[in-house]
Motif scaffolding. Sequence first.
Motif: not given
Length: 557
Positions: A226-227, A229
């Motif tokens: 999602e991010s 990261r």
Amino acid sequence: MATPGFCAASAAPGTTAHFNESDIQLLARIRLVLAVSALFVAIVDQAGHRAAEAVGLFLLSCYLLAAGVAYAGVLKGLRWAGATLMHRLDAAACAAMAATGESDIFSLVFLFFAIVAASLRFGLDEGARVTFAAVTLYCAATIAASPGAVPARVFLQAAVLLGFGRAIAQLGERQIQAARRQALLAELNQVANPRFGIDRTMTAALERLRAFFGAERCIVLIEEQESGRHTLRAVRAGGPPVLAAEAVDAALAGAMLPEPRAHALLYVRPWRRGAPALALSHAGAGPWLQRDEGQMGQLAALLEAASFISAPLVFERGRGRVYVIAASRHLGRADALFLARIAAHELAAIDRIGLLDRLASDAAALERKKIALDLHDTAIQSYIGLQLGLATVCRKAAPSNPLAAELDKLAAMAAEVVVELRDYARHAPAGTADGEPIFVSALRRQAAQANAAYGVDVRIETAGTIALGDRLTAEVLQIVREGISNVCRHTAAKRAAVSLRCGGEILRIEISNEHGAMAPPAFRPRSISERAQALGGSAFVREGRFNDTIVCVEIPL
């Protein structure tokens, strides 16, 4: 360089056979039977009174005595009786049998028994050492017993025996590795407990992987879908029991996530300058594929690894890789395939604990917020009304009233409770402001309340990093609260102490109180014991050195 198709973990620390007590006793019984049989055959076959035969009988008698003592030691559970001493003594007995010149069959039986015992108990390295020593002693004793023997024939016999011994040692190593892998999988299933939280659980799993492969580090790198990261956990020998995931730079993460990401990787640094490195990948089926040696070498330099294996990870929140890094020893193909199996099943199952833990934490946070609002609307408002009523009564009471001092004390206590309740309602949704674990702050409030209500001075002590999941925190908090309550309600103690220590893989809780010269009768704290057993631990009571009673609770982590 690692042998293709054979697990190179034979050099790993802790490579020992997973023998149970009955297996060790069986080897000891076989040794004793062989010793009795060999001595009996040597006596029957004795042709004369030659000095060599007398020496052989004496040595076999000593060996029979040693085998009997070892068997008795095994039955009593003595450690030395099942150690390397005995199969090395078996190799010496092989030479003694060969030296008599009368029992060639039994000397070979002793030789192979020594190799089998060493290989099944301690693996390839010990099996190879015993093979070389036993064959060398056997050949030397054979030549000494028969000076006219043809050396070429003896050397050919030695080569055949060394080959068979090596094969037996490798089979023993395979059995040991299979038992160690089964034990590792069982351990990974045990650490996968939601009550410990994802950080402690994943750290424990990576440490077990590092120890199993005898590596210096074990790293997990995840790219969140999602991010975008990237987070990394790096476990080293002797590191902390809890490691939180740390954010890493995208460039570093890209270098550690080579394409194709679905392949398992194996790299072994060349053993000499100019020799090719072993750089392979495996797609989960089919043969191993050659990888770009330069790219894999750069990755090894980045990881500071002489050898590493890597497997892909597919988690709920993203994808990544797990690395097992060795700075000195070489890992093999079987190691990489086993790591891929662990990554696909055990580590993926452990990661699901993180999802459950986050759901539980979010639910707990919402519940704490609701409790804080309910506390403000009900209990705090009621105590404020009680405080105002007491203040009114205090103003009406004349200074000469004998109850004036008691009323003032009650009013002060009500004001303190209001302050504590407001502080608790303010910090309950998100923990404490000073960074102290919320359950430690709750224990300090409990200690303050015990002092105010019962006059018991409760000291709270913590040692080590106490990082627990929400569910385990709630259970530990309830255990300590119950212990403090027992001290206040069931003893006359004026001082008590609560100690929480995290050492190794055990959380130790000690609740102590003074009892003076008269020790209380033996008792068992039922509620605390039941809670400890539900967490897989135990609780017991012991006497301290300073006339105090200590309730001890141990919870495995």
